[in-house]
Design a protein around this motif. Structure first.
Motif, PDB file in Angstrom:
ATOM      1  N   UNK B 288      56.683  19.721   0.402  1.00 21.10           N
ATOM      2  CA  UNK B 288      57.527  19.917  -0.656  1.00 21.10           C
ATOM      3  C   UNK B 288      59.020  19.220  -0.178  1.00 21.10           C
ATOM      4  N   UNK B 289      59.364  18.940   1.091  1.00 17.76           N
ATOM      5  CA  UNK B 289      60.537  18.407   1.634  1.00 17.76           C
ATOM      6  C   UNK B 289      60.565  16.910   1.071  1.00 17.76           C
ATOM      7  N   UNK B 290      59.511  16.380   0.831  1.00 15.30           N
ATOM      8  CA  UNK B 290      59.509  14.984   0.398  1.00 15.30           C
ATOM      9  C   UNK B 290      59.090  14.695  -0.995  1.00 15.30           C
ATOM     10  N   UNK B 291      58.737  15.700  -1.608  1.00 14.56           N
ATOM     11  CA  UNK B 291      57.874  15.747  -2.996  1.00 14.56           C
ATOM     12  C   UNK B 291      59.147  15.599  -4.119  1.00 14.56           C
ATOM     13  N   UNK B 292      59.096  14.821  -4.957  1.00 15.60           N
ATOM     14  CA  UNK B 292      59.909  14.334  -6.108  1.00 15.60           C
ATOM     15  C   UNK B 292      59.769  15.571  -7.109  1.00 15.60           C
ATOM     16  N   UNK B 293      58.519  16.393  -7.085  1.00 14.39           N
ATOM     17  CA  UNK B 293      58.314  17.163  -8.196  1.00 14.39           C
ATOM     18  C   UNK B 293      58.496  18.737  -7.708  1.00 14.39           C
ATOM     19  N   UNK B 294      58.993  18.885  -6.418  1.00  9.24           N
ATOM     20  CA  UNK B 294      58.759  20.221  -5.770  1.00  9.24           C
ATOM     21  C   UNK B 294      59.904  21.122  -6.487  1.00  9.24           C
ATOM     22  N   UNK B 295      59.400  22.729  -6.753  1.00  6.27           N
ATOM     23  CA  UNK B 295      60.176  23.501  -7.411  1.00  6.27           C
ATOM     24  C   UNK B 295      60.094  24.802  -6.247  1.00  6.27           C
ATOM     25  N   UNK B 296      60.933  25.858  -6.682  1.00  5.62           N
ATOM     26  CA  UNK B 296      60.942  27.038  -5.660  1.00  5.62           C
ATOM     27  C   UNK B 296      59.713  27.356  -4.899  1.00  5.62           C
ATOM     28  N   UNK B 297      58.753  27.502  -5.686  1.00  6.80           N
ATOM     29  CA  UNK B 297      57.510  28.338  -5.079  1.00  6.80           C
ATOM     30  C   UNK B 297      56.893  27.375  -4.014  1.00  6.80           C
ATOM     31  N   UNK B 298      57.196  25.917  -4.120  1.00  7.40           N
ATOM     32  CA  UNK B 298      56.468  25.026  -3.257  1.00  7.40           C
ATOM     33  C   UNK B 298      57.136  25.510  -1.768  1.00  7.40           C
ATOM     34  N   UNK B 299      58.417  25.766  -1.601  1.00  9.50           N
ATOM     35  CA  UNK B 299      58.760  25.986  -0.374  1.00  9.50           C
ATOM     36  C   UNK B 299      58.338  27.395   0.083  1.00  9.50           C
ATOM     37  N   UNK B 300      57.915  28.308  -0.546  1.00  8.97           N
ATOM     38  CA  UNK B 300      57.435  29.520  -0.193  1.00  8.97           C
ATOM     39  C   UNK B 300      56.046  29.845  -0.185  1.00  8.97           C
ATOM     40  N   UNK B 301      55.173  29.349  -1.004  1.00  8.98           N
ATOM     41  CA  UNK B 301      53.596  29.473  -0.884  1.00  8.98           C
ATOM     42  C   UNK B 301      52.989  28.247  -0.638  1.00  8.98           C
ATOM     43  N   UNK B 302      51.924  28.297   0.221  1.00 11.38           N
ATOM     44  CA  UNK B 302      51.250  27.198   0.464  1.00 11.38           C
ATOM     45  C   UNK B 302      50.319  27.166  -0.723  1.00 11.38           C
ATOM     46  N   UNK B 303      50.015  25.843  -1.272  1.00 16.33           N
ATOM     47  CA  UNK B 303      49.247  25.848  -2.468  1.00 16.33           C
ATOM     48  C   UNK B 303      47.712  25.863  -2.074  1.00 16.33           C
ATOM     49  N   UNK B 304      46.796  26.512  -2.765  1.00 19.78           N
ATOM     50  CA  UNK B 304      45.344  26.434  -2.401  1.00 19.78           C
ATOM     51  C   UNK B 304      44.801  25.192  -3.294  1.00 19.78           C
ATOM     52  N   UNK B 305      43.772  24.610  -2.748  1.00 23.59           N
ATOM     53  CA  UNK B 305      43.063  23.802  -3.204  1.00 23.59           C
ATOM     54  C   UNK B 305      42.536  23.958  -4.585  1.00 23.59           C
TER      55      UNK B 305
END
Lengths: 327, 326
Positions: B288-305
């Motif tokens: 998320x620190x380098x992602x252009x599309x990151x939003x709030x949840x990206x920094x909090x929850x690890x996304x599942x596959x």
């Protein structure tokens, strides 16, 4: 009247003397205009880095025989001595390397190193030099440049160090930048950042660049012209488009295939067999003939003829010459 | 190609402890942090990612050169450590490394180097030597000329051929190739790739092919796994990954490939900054620190596959937010 070229290299030869001699460069000639970017494309041992280092006279003098002519901005580089050579290095011509950790001094901050170069070449106050260092760090887009000025090389990431080295090389506004595989050791996402940065800075400063790489993709991204080098000699030169789209030399074809240009997944590649020659003697016939699938008796008997369209588009191969004769 | 997995990797974790800071705070490099994947018999799985993403650690874990902290490896349905001994695993799963010189014993001739392993596993000396000579011949090195040579008498490409021959001596089913062609010159790399393609067909081999070179991975792989900071960002069939990448990191990685077309040079930098340090990886989605599309949840929850297509999975919150258009 057109301007004279910035770089003129004529029949350059470099031989390393030792227990075994190595004929590293065997008759390289080229010219480079102001603001032009030339890539020398070749594999390890082809003599591409040696050619580059000759332009700065970085080769060990007591073990090297250099022949031919090298002129930069009308000055004879091979005849330079003392002060003049020191002004040439870093002033008119500067260089960036593959490993910034080795190129930068570990015990001085980035700012001190850039300022030192500026003071040496421009005789300004240390305050003005430090201001230039800051400006340079900003121009290579190092974030929070003022803080980075006081950083040591080991405190920076690989991509950041590479930017700092570029800032150092460009601090005295050289007319010619030599780049020896500056992105080879970098990660993919960082490599493209540095390539685009070099392209931007080249335009901004209007300098000429000679880029050395083994990676065709990198050459395509940065260069106006490409010279393909093999066994110490250029085998083909042309614009980037000509080399990629209308390659004539069998070695260029092989390199394109090896870079998987147009390769079909999982199917055998049109690979060049064998390995480059050891260059313990100066080639007296086509150096590529032992690996070339089109090789004929004449290729093994004498040096190949050069087919020349004009002075920047030529191929040294008997096949291209024959095609020309029969056309 | 059969679908039965020859290799199953489940929840692999490897953290390397490093010396603490000023106050002795213990830190770990989270080299591999929960990696799960299968490799089907006869396929080639490419693993790509930048330095520090854990691809080489994954390779070493696969052949157990290092032991995982947690996680299981199953070979042909047999769980390593329960149904399968390490010795047996090593016979079936061999490895070729990037540094061709460091992986050969400088005091052994090429014939000795190849014959050594089989002898340890009980093959009589004469037979092992014959095998070594046959294998040298197979990888394109004339046994008459090369059997008695030492590593320093060979070129990098020739040494890598020897390393491949040595891996083949066990008649393994899987070969893990960790940047095995990366140090070679392009023309020699192409020769070794051809050899690998031929051997795969001839011996029905399964490859795990690790490389940072996306062109090479596309050429040789059936499926590709993209890693980022110790985790799997995306995995899927090679054409899905290259033509329809789901994860923003995969997209950026592909966009960062230098163009081969002088009329279509790269104009925009796909990702800024360097890959973060795996000692303190970012929270939530590590990208998320380098992602252009990151939003709030990206920094909090690890996304599942999330499965995009059969066998094509990517771990990204965006893919859940916007269900795939039909």
């Amino acid at each position: 009247m057109s301007k004279p070229p910035l770089v003129e290299v004529e029949d350059l030869t470099v031989r390393f003397k030792g227990a075994r001699d190595v004929y590293a460069v065997n008759g390289v000639s080229f010219t480079l205009d102001e603001g032009e970017v030339l890539t020398i494309l070749g594999e390890s041992g082809s003599g591409k880095s040696v050619t580059l280092k000759t332009l700065l006279r970085l080769l060990p003098e007591n073990r090297t025989d250099i022949g031919g002519k090298v002129r930069v901005g009308g000055e004879d580089v091979l005849a330079m001595q003392g002060r003049k050579l020191a002004d040439h290095r870093g002033g008119t011509v500067s260089m960036i390397f593959q490993d910034p950790m080795l190129a930068l001094d570990p015990v001085y901050t980035i700012g001190e190193q850039i300022a030192e170069a500026v003071i040496r070449h421009e005789k300004v106050s240390s305050k003005a030099a430090m201001a230039r260092a800051l400006e340079m760090l900003e121009r290579v887009r190092i974030p929070s440049a003022a803080r980075r000025l006081k950083a040591y090389p080991h405190e920076m990431s690989g991509g950041m160090r590479q930017r700092a080295m570029i800032a150092l090389a460009l601090a005295c506004k050289p007319k010619l930048l030599l780049a020896d595989e500056p992105t080879t050791a970098l990660d993919a996402t960082v490599q493209i950042q540095i390539l685009l940065l070099l392209r931007e800075l080249q335009q901004e400063f209007g300098m000429s660049v000679i880029f050395v790489t083994h990676d065709i993709g990198v050459a395509v991204e940065v260069s106006d012209r490409i010279a393909v080098m093999y066994a110490g000699a250029f085998v083909e030169t042309g614009t980037t488009r000509e080399i990629i789209r209308e390659a004539k030399h069998p070695y260029t074809h092989g390199l394109l295939a090896a870079n998987l240009v147009g390769a079909k997944p999982g199917q055998r590649l049109d690979a060049i067999p064998g390995a480059p020659p050891a260059l313990e003697t100066r080639p007296t016939s086509c150096a590529f003939a032992p690996r070339c699938k089109h090789a004929m008796d004449i290729c093994r008997a004498k040096l190949p003829p050069i087919r020349r369209w004009h002075d920047r588009r030529w191929v040294s191969c008997v096949l291209a010459a024959e095609e020309h004769a029969s056309a | 190609m059969t679908a039965s997995p020859i290799l199953q990797v489940d929840g692999l974790v490897k953290h390397f402890p490093i010396k603490g800071g000023l106050f002795g705070k213990r830190q770990v490099v989270r080299a591999v942090d929960g990696v799960t994947f299968d490799v089907a018999a006869g396929e080639t799985l490419g693993i790509v990612g930048e330095s520090g993403c854990g691809k080489s650690t994954t390779a070493r874990l696969l052949v157990q050169l290092i032991e995982p902290d947690t996680g299981q490896i199953t070979f042909n349905g047999k769980l390593l450590g329960r149904d399968l001994s390490l010795r047996e695993l090593r016979r079936h799963v061999q490895m070729v490394f990037q540094d061709s010189y460091a992986s050969l014993n400088p005091r052994l001739t090429m014939e000795d180097a190849i014959a050594f392993g089989p002898q340890v596993h009980g093959v009589p000396e004469g037979k092992a030597r014959q095998l070594a000579r046959d294998l040298l011949d197979r990888v394109g090195l004339d046994p008459q000329r090369f059997a008695g040579r030492y590593p320093h008498e060979l070129s990098g490409g020739q040494r890598q051929r020897v390393n491949i021959a040595r891996a083949l001596a066990f008649e393994p089913e899987v070969i893990v190739l960790d940047e095995a062609v990366s140090a070679l010159d392009k023309s020699v790399e192409a020769q070794v790739l051809n050899l690998l393609v031929d051997l795969r067909q001839e011996r029905k081999l399964t490859y795990v092919f690790i490389s940072h070179d996306l062109n090479v991975v596309r050429f040789i792989s059936d499926r590709v796994m993209v890693m980022y900071l110790g985790e799997v960002a995306e995995i899927g069939p090679v054409e899905d990954i290259y033509e329809r990448p789901g994860h923003p990191y995969t997209q950026a990685l592909l966009a960062a490939m230098p163009s081969m077309d002088p009329d279509q040079r790269t104009e925009k930098v796909p990702l800024s900054g360097d890959p973060p340090n795996p000692i303190n990886p970012p929270s939530g989605c590590r990208f998320h620190t380098r992602c252009a599309h990151a939003f709030a949840r990206c920094g909090q929850v690890a996304p599942p596959p999330i499965e995009l297509n059969p066998g094509h999975r990517a771990a990204c919150h965006l893919l859940r937010e916007e269900p795939k258009a039909a």
